[in-house]
Write a protein that holds these residues in place. Structure first.
Motif, PDB file in Angstrom:
ATOM      1  N   SER A 327       0.825  -1.215   0.000  1.00  0.00           N
ATOM      2  CA  SER A 327       0.000   0.000   0.000  1.00  0.00           C
ATOM      3  C   SER A 327       0.861   1.269   0.000  1.00  0.00           C
ATOM      4  O   SER A 327       0.458   2.294  -0.547  1.00  0.00           O
ATOM      5  N   GLU A 328       2.060   1.181   0.569  1.00  0.00           N
ATOM      6  CA  GLU A 328       2.941   2.351   0.538  1.00  0.00           C
ATOM      7  C   GLU A 328       3.410   2.653  -0.877  1.00  0.00           C
ATOM      8  O   GLU A 328       3.474   3.812  -1.297  1.00  0.00           O
ATOM      9  N   ALA A 329       3.749   1.583  -1.602  1.00  0.00           N
ATOM     10  CA  ALA A 329       4.198   1.758  -2.985  1.00  0.00           C
ATOM     11  C   ALA A 329       3.053   2.313  -3.831  1.00  0.00           C
ATOM     12  O   ALA A 329       3.251   3.187  -4.679  1.00  0.00           O
ATOM     13  N   TYR A 332       2.702   5.915  -3.105  1.00  0.00           N
ATOM     14  CA  TYR A 332       3.825   6.659  -3.701  1.00  0.00           C
ATOM     15  C   TYR A 332       3.547   6.945  -5.188  1.00  0.00           C
ATOM     16  O   TYR A 332       3.695   8.069  -5.651  1.00  0.00           O
ATOM     17  N   LEU A 333       3.101   5.925  -5.900  1.00  0.00           N
ATOM     18  CA  LEU A 333       2.799   6.104  -7.323  1.00  0.00           C
ATOM     19  C   LEU A 333       1.639   7.083  -7.509  1.00  0.00           C
ATOM     20  O   LEU A 333       1.692   7.981  -8.360  1.00  0.00           O
ATOM     21  N   ILE A 338      -0.122   9.113 -10.846  1.00  0.00           N
ATOM     22  CA  ILE A 338      -0.487   7.884 -11.545  1.00  0.00           C
ATOM     23  C   ILE A 338      -1.784   7.339 -10.936  1.00  0.00           C
ATOM     24  O   ILE A 338      -1.879   7.157  -9.724  1.00  0.00           O
ATOM     25  N   LEU A 346       0.817  -1.528 -12.616  1.00  0.00           N
ATOM     26  CA  LEU A 346       2.268  -1.329 -12.668  1.00  0.00           C
ATOM     27  C   LEU A 346       2.976  -2.174 -11.601  1.00  0.00           C
ATOM     28  O   LEU A 346       3.973  -2.840 -11.868  1.00  0.00           O
ATOM     29  N   LEU A 347       2.421  -2.173 -10.422  1.00  0.00           N
ATOM     30  CA  LEU A 347       3.037  -2.946  -9.329  1.00  0.00           C
ATOM     31  C   LEU A 347       2.880  -4.452  -9.547  1.00  0.00           C
ATOM     32  O   LEU A 347       3.759  -5.237  -9.207  1.00  0.00           O
ATOM     33  N   ALA A 350       5.359  -5.343 -12.051  1.00  0.00           N
ATOM     34  CA  ALA A 350       6.694  -5.305 -11.438  1.00  0.00           C
ATOM     35  C   ALA A 350       6.975  -6.592 -10.659  1.00  0.00           C
ATOM     36  O   ALA A 350       8.106  -7.076 -10.631  1.00  0.00           O
ATOM     37  N   GLN A 353       8.201  -9.081 -12.994  1.00  0.00           N
ATOM     38  CA  GLN A 353       9.294  -8.599 -13.831  1.00  0.00           C
ATOM     39  C   GLN A 353      10.530  -9.504 -13.834  1.00  0.00           C
ATOM     40  O   GLN A 353      11.108  -9.786 -14.884  1.00  0.00           O
ATOM     41  N   PHE A 373       0.834  -7.467 -19.914  1.00  0.00           N
ATOM     42  CA  PHE A 373       0.354  -6.095 -19.815  1.00  0.00           C
ATOM     43  C   PHE A 373      -1.167  -6.053 -19.937  1.00  0.00           C
ATOM     44  O   PHE A 373      -1.856  -5.441 -19.124  1.00  0.00           O
TER      45      PHE A 373
ATOM     46  N   ARG B  52      -2.806  10.336   1.889  1.00  0.00           N
ATOM     47  CA  ARG B  52      -2.605   8.986   2.417  1.00  0.00           C
ATOM     48  C   ARG B  52      -3.814   8.548   3.241  1.00  0.00           C
ATOM     49  O   ARG B  52      -4.192   9.220   4.206  1.00  0.00           O
ATOM     50  N   PHE B  86       8.874  12.647  -0.042  1.00  0.00           N
ATOM     51  CA  PHE B  86       8.696  11.773   1.122  1.00  0.00           C
ATOM     52  C   PHE B  86       9.902  11.815   2.054  1.00  0.00           C
ATOM     53  O   PHE B  86      11.043  11.860   1.608  1.00  0.00           O
ATOM     54  N   VAL B  90       9.813   5.499  -1.113  1.00  0.00           N
ATOM     55  CA  VAL B  90       9.472   4.080  -1.162  1.00  0.00           C
ATOM     56  C   VAL B  90      10.242   3.375  -2.283  1.00  0.00           C
ATOM     57  O   VAL B  90      10.338   3.890  -3.398  1.00  0.00           O
ATOM     58  N   GLY B  94      11.340  -3.490  -9.735  1.00  0.00           N
ATOM     59  CA  GLY B  94      10.621  -3.924 -10.932  1.00  0.00           C
ATOM     60  C   GLY B  94      10.025  -2.785 -11.746  1.00  0.00           C
ATOM     61  O   GLY B  94       9.541  -3.012 -12.846  1.00  0.00           O
ATOM     62  N   PHE B 100       8.532   5.198 -14.539  1.00  0.00           N
ATOM     63  CA  PHE B 100       7.731   5.789 -13.479  1.00  0.00           C
ATOM     64  C   PHE B 100       7.555   7.289 -13.684  1.00  0.00           C
ATOM     65  O   PHE B 100       6.449   7.836 -13.666  1.00  0.00           O
TER      66      PHE B 100
END
Ligand SMILES: Nc1ncnc2c1ncn2[C@@H]1O[C@H](COP(=O)(O)OP(=O)(O)O)[C@@H](O)[C@H]1O
Ligand SMILES: [Mg+2]
Lengths: 381, 258
Positions: A327-329, A332-333, A338, A346-347, A350, A353, A373, B52, B86, B90, B94, B100
């Motif tokens: 959830s943090e990633a 962040y995106l 995004i 995307l995650l 990844a 990947q 994809f 958040r 941040f 983070v 991948g 990004f």
């Protein structure tokens, strides 16, 4: 008639209706069919099939389309065909009783193939059962790439067996790409015999199918190295079962295994990785990892390592993880603009990947990147 | 109309109220520093502004360009020009830094009605900003923040900010853990972006950063409330007397004094 007898009965009439093959093949077939009738289809009481119920395959009267009965196979093929894959597996026995054409390749001693050996199985629906049979002999010091692809449309049953025998010091890069239709049943065994210091890598990528069972069995001689990579994607009501057996029969063998799964919807997956280190196989180095990304609350994964270590001077590690998207990633995106669904796909991408990065055939890598994809966009919605 | 208006903001994690009524107004072009001891709620405020979900807003209001910011999902806030650097960037194995950043930039440009940048223009832009921050271009092809040193991660945040050109940048302890050379570089990068159209909230634990990024206003946060506000001289006063001089306990200092 009992249910089991009824199931076998359909196969018996199909078996009797087969066009005859060369006598030595006919002998293999008869023994295998005998074996199959003794074993019957496995049930979930069978430890090897505990989490995979093959009743949907067993209860349907499949049609076996006629092929060209195997003929003209050379002496070395005869020596290996049906000699390696375990006939104790009823599906292997069934394949041996019903295969027609054999995809046979012999890479001679010292040969280095610059193009992959490609074996593509294109299935049509219509309640047909296919029993693709492949035998690949790789001579000492030879080097090759093998790409097996399974595709199709409609409802059918693929029951594949591939035997690969790699000689001393041979290098083999093998791909099994399973893109079957979503109504298909797919059961496959890949049996690999590795000679002294042979180096074998396999990549099992499983995307399609309603019910899928993959068995990969590798037997290692002294100093051999086996790398088993796997990626399985399931959503909707798909079920996939990956069983692997790495048998370190002789000393100084190395094995690396990394299987990754992505589960969504009400899908289910099984990973069962057995590592056998025989008494003789000192200095074995073996590492097994299974990682699962579970995108929905309803998806179910059963993961189990099975170590049978009979030697004392060995290094064996194993680990399994089951997790959700970080959830943090995700935040962040999103915090960079995004959108949530793009961030999720995307995650998810990844996560897969590193398995995709290990694919060394560029066209295949491109193709799979596209398939994944599209699939992950579907996941993300 | 102020760019950002925070009115009596309350936020909780679980049972615990961390922000206990924060009010702050930021006009276009202003730089506000928020200082405060560890645990005072600085990062919570920054993360709540970025959207958040971990933190539940239990009271108050935040208007951004006159709009209800709290009703917007994080990606919409970013597209409207909010950027959070941040405190702990983070790691995303991948996903390449380049991919990004391009996805982020194009999402923001799309929202703002500008064309997506093609690969060539994107690379040029990225090179220019990397030079500004003296960053190794090899970082572009590495996965986001993965295996970056602490300093590289912080610089990567400011680099992203430089590429995305936000209207409101919130820097959460971007100075922590940086040596003086890296700190100067980061400050240089930040100062290059200062302008009449860009506002900043610079969150820091130490006064040191404010020698390089000189704020218009300084606010002191303690236990989830702004307890004192002033001009840039307030930071100097804090430097001399410490948080204790304002009658504020600092967890870290307390630990240090055992
Ligand atoms: N996710 C969280 N779960 C529980 N407590 C949290 C969480 N985030 C912050 N806190 C608590 O809220 C308080 C403020 O934290 P934070 O905003 O990170 O402070 P600062 O950035 O000023 O050091 C601290 O006491 C911290 O322990
Ligand atoms: Mg903080």
């Amino acid at each position: 008639m009992t249910a089991v007898a009824e199931q076998i009965g359909n196969w018996l009439s199909e078996f009797s209706a087969q066009a005859p093959a060369a006598p030595w093949v006919q002998k293999l077939r008869a023994a295998a069919f005998q074996r199959f009738t003794e074993l019957g289809f496995p049930t979930t009481h069978d430890e090897e099939w505990r989490f995979t119920n093959v009743a949907p395959i067993a209860r349907r009267p499949w049609r076996n389309p006629p092929g060209h009965p195997a003929s003209g196979l050379p002496e070395e093929a005869r020596r290996h065909l049906a000699q390696h894959a375990p006939q104790s597996n009823p599906f292997v026995a069934l394949n041996t009783a019903f295969f027609t054409d054999v995809a046979f390749f012999h890479v001679s001693h010292g040969a280095v193939l610059d193009k992959p050996i490609e074996v593509t199985h294109q299935a049509a629906g219509g309640a047909a059962a296919y029993h693709p049979r492949t035998l690949i002999l790789v001579g000492a010091n030879a080097q090759c790439t093998i790409v097996e692809t399974f595709e199709g449309a409609g409802s059918y049953f693929t029951n594949a067996v591939t035997e690969i025998v790699a000689g001393e010091n041979a290098v083999v890069d093998h791909y099994k790409i399973q893109l079957e239709s979503r109504e298909a049943y797919h059961v496959a065994t890949t049996q690999v015999q590795l000679g002294r210091s042979a180096n074998f890598t396999t990549h099992s990528i499983s995307v399609g199918g309603a019910l899928v069972r993959n068995d990969v069995n590798a037997v290692l001689s002294e100093g051999a190295e086996a790398t088993l990579n796997g990626l399985y994607l399931v959503n909707g009501s798909q079920h996939i079962d990956n069983h692997t057996v790495i048998d370190h029969a002789k000393p100084h063998g190395t094995s690396h295994e990394l299987y990754k799964g992505i589960l969504d919807g009400k899908s289910s997956a099984v990973f069962n990785g057995r590592i056998i280190v025989r008494k003789d196989a000192q200095k074995t180095d073996s590492k097994q990892t299974n990682k699962n990304l579970v995108l929905s609350d309803e998806a179910v994964i059963d993961t189990k390592p099975e170590l049978q270590i009979l030697a004392d001077d060995v290094r064996c590690t194993h680990g399994a993880t089951i997790g959700q998207l970080d959830s943090e990633a995700l935040f962040y995106l999103q915090s960079r603009g995004i959108g949530k669904s793009d961030a999720r796909s995307l995650l998810t991408y990844a996560f897969a990947q590193d398995i995709i990065d290990r694919i060394k055939v560029p066209e295949l890598k491109d193709r799979l990147e596209k398939v994944l994809f599209e699939r992950f966009h579907e996941h993300a919605q | 109309m102020a760019l950002l208006e925070i009115k009596d903001l309350h936020a909780t994690v679980g049972e615990r109220e961390i922000l206990q009524g924060i009010s702050l107004t930021v006009e276009a072009g202003e730089v506000h520093a928020i200082m405060g001891p560890n645990g005072s709620g600085k990062s919570t405020l920054a993360q709540v502004l970025a959207g958040r979900e971990l933190y539940a807003v239990t009271g108050g209001q935040v208007l951004y360009q006159g709009q209800d910011l709290l009703a917007m999902p994080p990606e919409d806030r970013a597209r409207a020009g909010i950027f959070l650097a941040f405190q702990y960037p983070v790691e995303i194995p991948g996903v390449s830094n380049m991919y990004f950043l391009k996805a982020a930039l194009n999402a923001i440009r799309k929202q703002q009605g500008t064309d997506e940048l093609d690969a060539f223009d994107f690379l040029n832009l990225v090179r220019e900003k990397m030079t500004l921050l003296d960053m190794d271009q090899a970082l572009l092809n590495r996965p986001v923040n993965t295996g970056f040193s602490g300093g590289e991660k912080k610089r990567n945040e400011i680099f992203q900010m430089a590429v995305l050109e936000p209207k409101l940048a919130i820097l959460d302890e971007t100075d922590s853990g940086l040596d003086i050379d890296a700190l100067k570089l980061v400050a240089h990068g930040v100062n290059a972006l200062r302008g009449a159209e860009r506002s900043m909230i610079v969150v820091t634990h130490y006064q040191r950063l404010l020698n390089y990024i000189v704020p218009d206003y300084v606010h002191v946060l303690a236990e989830g409330r702004i307890v004192k506000s002033g001009g840039k001289e307030l930071a100097l006063q804090l430097e001399e007397s410490g948080y204790a001089g304002l009658g504020i306990a600092d967890e870290e200092e307390a630990v240090g004094k055992v």
